[in-house]
Design a protein around this motif. Structure first.
Motif, short mmCIF file in Angstrom:
data_model
loop_
_atom_site.label_atom_id
_atom_site.label_comp_id
_atom_site.label_asym_id
_atom_site.label_seq_id
_atom_site.Cartn_x
_atom_site.Cartn_y
_atom_site.Cartn_z
N SER A 149 -7.96 1.57 -0.07
CA SER A 149 -7.47 0.36 0.61
C SER A 149 -8.59 -0.13 1.53
O SER A 149 -9.66 0.49 1.60
CB SER A 149 -6.19 0.65 1.39
OG SER A 149 -6.48 1.49 2.48
N ILE B 216 -7.08 6.43 0.07
CA ILE B 216 -5.70 6.78 0.44
C ILE B 216 -5.00 7.64 -0.62
O ILE B 216 -3.92 8.16 -0.39
CB ILE B 216 -4.84 5.53 0.77
CG1 ILE B 216 -4.78 4.57 -0.43
CG2 ILE B 216 -5.34 4.82 2.01
CD1 ILE B 216 -3.67 3.55 -0.30
N LEU B 217 -5.63 7.78 -1.78
CA LEU B 217 -5.03 8.68 -2.78
C LEU B 217 -6.12 9.22 -3.70
O LEU B 217 -7.04 8.49 -4.08
CB LEU B 217 -3.99 7.93 -3.63
CG LEU B 217 -3.22 8.82 -4.62
CD1 LEU B 217 -2.22 9.72 -3.90
CD2 LEU B 217 -2.48 7.97 -5.67
N SER C 21 1.02 8.75 -6.47
CA SER C 21 1.05 10.20 -6.24
C SER C 21 2.08 10.89 -7.14
O SER C 21 2.05 12.10 -7.29
CB SER C 21 1.33 10.50 -4.76
OG SER C 21 2.63 10.04 -4.46
N LYS D 33 0.81 3.73 -3.18
CA LYS D 33 0.34 5.10 -2.98
C LYS D 33 1.42 6.10 -3.42
O LYS D 33 1.14 7.08 -4.12
CB LYS D 33 0.00 5.30 -1.50
CG LYS D 33 -0.46 6.69 -1.16
CD LYS D 33 -0.74 6.86 0.31
CE LYS D 33 -0.87 8.36 0.59
NZ LYS D 33 -1.16 8.66 1.96
N ILE E 61 0.84 -1.21 0.00
CA ILE E 61 0.00 0.00 0.00
C ILE E 61 0.87 1.26 0.00
O ILE E 61 0.63 2.19 -0.76
CB ILE E 61 -0.91 0.00 1.27
CG1 ILE E 61 -1.95 -1.09 1.18
CG2 ILE E 61 -1.54 1.35 1.50
CD1 ILE E 61 -3.15 -0.72 0.36
N GLU E 62 1.89 1.25 0.86
CA GLU E 62 2.76 2.45 0.95
C GLU E 62 3.41 2.75 -0.40
O GLU E 62 3.40 3.87 -0.88
CB GLU E 62 3.88 2.22 1.97
CG GLU E 62 3.44 2.44 3.40
CD GLU E 62 4.42 1.81 4.40
OE1 GLU E 62 5.57 1.49 4.01
OE2 GLU E 62 4.00 1.63 5.57
N ILE F 217 -6.94 5.66 -5.16
CA ILE F 217 -6.72 4.32 -4.59
C ILE F 217 -7.54 4.19 -3.30
O ILE F 217 -7.50 5.07 -2.43
CB ILE F 217 -5.23 4.08 -4.26
CG1 ILE F 217 -4.36 4.23 -5.51
CG2 ILE F 217 -5.03 2.69 -3.63
CD1 ILE F 217 -2.85 4.12 -5.26
#
Ligand code: UN1
Length: 501
Positions: free
Chosen positions: A378, A355-356, A314, A310, A306-307, A376
């Motif tokens: 999650s 998250i984005l 971005s 994302k 996920i990190e 995005i």
């Protein structure tokens, strides 16, 4: 580039002539990156125009079906050569009319070039079988023959490639055509037909009629003098057309939506998987039927994935697809723009974690177009609407899975079944995935998009019905021809199969 900015007055192409619609009415095709730019003015056709096109196609069929296939192939080869020469200008036109970034638009043209060369070669094969008879002095063979007059209905997301997938194989097999492209990409369709006319296609063999699905598409599909239909577009429309054709006992092939997923296992090369998810999710602004709209990630690496996903999302630069630095262009039109934004609201209400992105992108000149941020979610669960329904935009759902079998179940828990992918370094996992994923296409350590033209393309469940597009035997050649079987007895006496020994 300057040439690319002009506004075109396109026409229908019927019986070898460029003509306006009988109604004398027009509609506009606009640039989704800049709504104030009219790319083309297009005839608003009706039933009368279809009638004329069908008449021309019926007449041309009588000679085209008898034209030797290698000769038909030469015309296709010339068309591929012309496309190659004009790849960049056609790509620019496509970016202006449809919005995808220029390298992708040129890839779209390349896909048509590939299909042109491939089908040109098929003109010298189109082979059937010759097998021995069980009786003496008798021979037997199967040959491919055309179906007749084909109605082809194409979408806006691959404005040149998808028409080429249908038109080239239909022509090489000896069919004649009425081509009804999406009203959002009429100018690209006309440019493609211009190429085929320049390549020397005889009059009436390929006819182009512009207009909306409701006004001309349905009329074409149910026309009494049409023999077969090939449609690519939404499930709802495709299913409706299948019902019409079912009642008419008419062959139809439909290529429809997808809710394609990538599985990322705990042993995957993570950066590669992230790149694949970005390319599959946000390439073509998520507007491929093969787009990766679900990423199913093993719980052990979920957080890390996920990190990185994302962070990579971005970094995508949004803008006009003609600008070199742009990674992601606009979505096609206002109704898609609104639909995608509504789905983002649905995702939030369902409890997924945004998250984005999540909204329209309106910085600078982007305020003039239909731009949406790469988005995005999650913490998506498999039954949420955003994980089940086709959004057809830059919105990706990330779902957690405990193990491979569960991940496969999640992927399969969908009404659609077009494309899927798995990232793993474990050969056994790839074997299980390839066996158990219920999709027409499975990718291993590659994203869900990017099928090549010489294998069949198509899905199961709501993703498609009937035969397949692309590919040769087992694919497009089977879609655009039918088998005829010939038995020849030269014994000079009555021989009874299954009875005489
Ligand atoms: C589509 O999205 O309708 O496999 C076609 C791909 C492309 C074709 C996509 N070659 O992504």
């Amino acid at each position: 580039m300057k040439e690319g900015m002009r506004m075109r007055r396109v026409k229908n192409f019927i019986n070898g002539e460029w003509v306006d619609a009988r109604s004398g009415q027009f509609f506009q095709s606009i640039n989704p990156a800049n709504k104030t730019e009219v790319v083309g003015v297009v005839p608003k056709s009706g039933g009368e125009d279809i009638d004329r096109a069908v008449k021309a196609a019926r007449k041309a069929y009588e000679t085209w079906r008898l034209t030797p296939a290698p000769r038909r192939g030469e015309i296709l080869f010339s068309a591929a050569e012309i496309l190659l020469k004009n790849k960049e200008s056609l790509g620019k036109l496509e970016t202006r009319e449809m919005g995808k970034i220029l390298p992708e638009a040129m890839g779209d043209v390349q896909e048509a070039i590939d299909m042109g060369y491939y089908m040109a070669g098929e003109g010298r094969r189109l082979s059937g079988e010759t097998v021995p008879s069980e009786l003496p002095n008798k021979d037997m063979k199967s040959i491919r023959v055309p179906l007749g007059v084909f109605g082809l209905i194409t979408p806006w997301n691959f404005p040149i490639a998808i028409p080429a997938w249908k038109i080239f194989p239909a022509l090489i097999c000896g069919n004649t055509i009425i081509f009804k492209p999406s009203s959002d990409t009429s100018v690209c369709a006309a440019a493609f037909v211009e190429v085929l006319a320049e390549a020397g296609l005889p009059k009436g063999v390929l006819n182009l009629v512009h207009g909306t699905g409701g006004e001309v598409g349905e009329y074409l599909v149910s026309h009494p003098a049409v023999d077969a239909i090939s449609f690519t577009g939404s499930f709802d429309t495709g299913k409706h057309l299948e019902a019409i054709c079912g009642a008419l006992h008419r062959m139809i092939v439909t290529e429809m939506g997808g809710k394609n997923a990538i599985i990322v296992m705990d042993d995957a090369k993570l950066d590669l998987a992230v790149e694949g998810a970005i390319w599959g999710g946000f390439g073509t602004t998520g507007q491929r039927c093969t787009a990766a709209s679900r990423i199913v990630v093993h719980k052990k690496i979920y957080k890390k994935f996920i990190e990185r996903f994302k962070a990579a999302g971005s970094r995508l630069r949004i803008g006009d697809g003609l600008r070199k630095e742009t990674d992601m262009g606009p979505v096609i039109n206002e109704s898609q723009f609104n639909k995608i934004l509504q789905y983002i609201e649905i995702g939030k209400k369902e409890g997924a974690k945004l998250i984005l992105g999540g909204k329209a992108y309106q910085k600078g000149s982007c305020s003039k177009g239909y731009f949406i941020e790469p988005t995005i979610f999650s913490e998506v669960t498999p039954e949420m609407r955003i994980a089940q329904e086709e959004i057809f935009g830059p919105v990706v759902s990330v779902i957690r899975a405990n193990h491979l079998e569960e991940a496969i179940q999640i992927v399969n828990r969908s009404l659609y079944g077009l494309s899927s992918a798995i990232y793993t370094q474990n050969v056994n996992s790839t074997a299980i995935a390839e066996r158990d994923l219920e999709t027409g296409i499975v990718y291993i350590n590659a994203s869900t998009i990017g099928a090549e033209i010489h294998l069949p393309f198509g899905g199961v469940k709501h993703s498609g019905y009937g035969r397949k597009e692309a590919g040769g035997r087992g694919g497009a050649l089977d879609t655009y021809s039918r088998w005829k079987v010939i038995y020849r007895d030269f014994s000079g006496r009555l021989q009874k199969a299954q009875i005489d020994k």
